[in-house]
Enzyme design. Structure first.
Site, PDB file in Angstrom:
ATOM      1  N   GLU A   1       0.812  -0.749   0.085  1.00  0.00           N
ATOM      2  CA  GLU A   1      -0.386  -0.021   0.249  1.00  0.00           C
ATOM      3  C   GLU A   1       0.201   1.567   0.372  1.00  0.00           C
ATOM      4  O   GLU A   1       0.546   2.218   0.257  1.00  0.00           O
ATOM      5  CB  GLU A   1      -0.732  -0.171   1.538  1.00  0.00           C
ATOM      6  CG  GLU A   1      -2.185  -0.862   1.122  1.00  0.00           C
ATOM      7  CD  GLU A   1      -3.040  -1.395   2.215  1.00  0.00           C
ATOM      8  OE1 GLU A   1      -2.893  -0.382   2.935  1.00  0.00           O
ATOM      9  OE2 GLU A   1      -4.260  -1.916   2.425  1.00  0.00           O
TER      10      GLU A   1
ATOM     11  N   GLU B  71      -6.183  -9.142  -0.167  1.00  0.00           N
ATOM     12  CA  GLU B  71      -6.504  -9.054   0.994  1.00  0.00           C
ATOM     13  C   GLU B  71      -7.994  -8.420   1.142  1.00  0.00           C
ATOM     14  O   GLU B  71      -7.946  -7.801   0.034  1.00  0.00           O
ATOM     15  CB  GLU B  71      -6.187  -8.075   2.408  1.00  0.00           C
ATOM     16  CG  GLU B  71      -4.656  -8.684   2.006  1.00  0.00           C
ATOM     17  CD  GLU B  71      -4.123  -7.643   3.819  1.00  0.00           C
ATOM     18  OE1 GLU B  71      -5.072  -6.657   4.314  1.00  0.00           O
ATOM     19  OE2 GLU B  71      -2.783  -7.567   4.168  1.00  0.00           O
TER      20      GLU B  71
END
Length: 301
Positions: free
Chosen positions: A110, A255
């Site tokens: 991220e 995820e």
């Protein structure tokens, strides 16, 4: 997210291989050897680590579990140096390959969630240098290189066919996607419909995000019907990638999940909803479902 307890899923579809994200930032964690016994008993076949913990990798030696290992954001600067990248692989990957199946390295996590321009600038060079090191060591056919991104990388995701990356990130995203296509590695996205529900509980249907029966929505551009948000998010990712010229990159969800407990402002964070989300998603995976825009491609999560 405070003390949220996310029920993470890491699932890959190759004959329905089901796996987990194995995070280690918590108290009173069982030892890797105890975890390995539990995971083997559950027939979990894939694990995603956020690091390259040698104790975990050793605990799963001579097993059929495949590993995705992680290079944290703090390593990106060093990984732009070819000697350091090769040394890292020789220390953290190569010694385990004869006993433990390592199939992928995620470089950074991220990265575009931060405001760290240098981190963003380092991401692609680090990925390229790690891949080059794998090539030099003759490991690139065994281990691929990618990175995981949050949904904040997108400027638009509704309707799905109008999915688009943020314009301020295009200088990074375009060459990143070119690299994925060049080495044939998947684009990973961390997708949490929970966040969309939490931010707009009055406008987003809980049943829609939990895969429960609901009227769904129709994409006005394609007339495709969506009965859950995750599939809409996946198709938005494909649309965004296509909009910058690529139809040759696989999208995988690295995820997803639902919190069983949350802060006071986190509406819907309950064990019941977490069970519904994860259970219903697993049923979809068992059915080898594709998304409305890619019905013949089983979702890869």
């Amino acid at each position: 997210m405070g003390s949220n307890e996310f029920l993470y899923l890491f699932v890959q579809i190759r004959g329905l291989g089901v796996g987990i994200n194995y995070g280690q930032i918590a108290n009173n964690l069982p030892s890797p050897s105890r975890v390995s016994v539990l995971i083997k008993s559950l027939n979990v076949t894939r694990i995603k680590l956020y690091d390259a913990d040698p104790n975990v990798l050793a605990a799963f030696s001579k097993s059929n579990v495949e590993f995705v290992i992680g290079l944290g954001n703090e390593y990106l600067q060093n990984m732009t140096n070819s000697a350091k990248a090769q040394a890292w692989i020789q220390q953290h990957v190569q010694p385990h390959l004869s006993q433990t199946k390592i199939t992928c390295i995620t470089v950074g996590n991220e990265v575009f969630n931060s405001n760290d321009t240098q981190l963003m600038l380092n991401l692609l060079p680090a990925m390229q240098t790690v891949h080059d090191a794998l090539v030099n060591l003759g490991l690139d056919q065994l281990v691929t290189v990618t990175s995981a991104h949050s949904f904040n990388i997108f400027g638009n995701s509704y309707p799905p066919s109008s999915g688009a990356f943020r314009q301020d990130l295009m200088q990074y995203v375009q060459p990143l996607l070119d690299f994925h296509a060049q080495i044939n590695s998947p684009f990973l996205i961390n997708a949490y419909p929970f966040f969309a529900y939490k931010d707009n509980p009055n406008d987003v249907s809980l049943n829609y995000v939990l895969f429960q029966p609901n009227p769904g929505m129709v994409d006005p551009n394609t007339n495709l019907h969506y009965d859950n948000m995750l599939y809409a998010q996946i198709d938005a990712v494909y649309a965004a990638i296509k909009a910058v010229g690529h139809t040759d990159i696989e999208v995988r969800i690295s995820e997803t999940g639902w919190p069983s407990k949350g802060d006071p402002d986190e509406v819907g964070a309950t064990p019941q909803n977490a069970g519904l989300y994860n259970g219903n998603l697993l049923k979809r995976i068992e059915q080898k479902q594709g998304t409305p825009a890619n019905p013949s491609v089983p979702i890869d999560i």
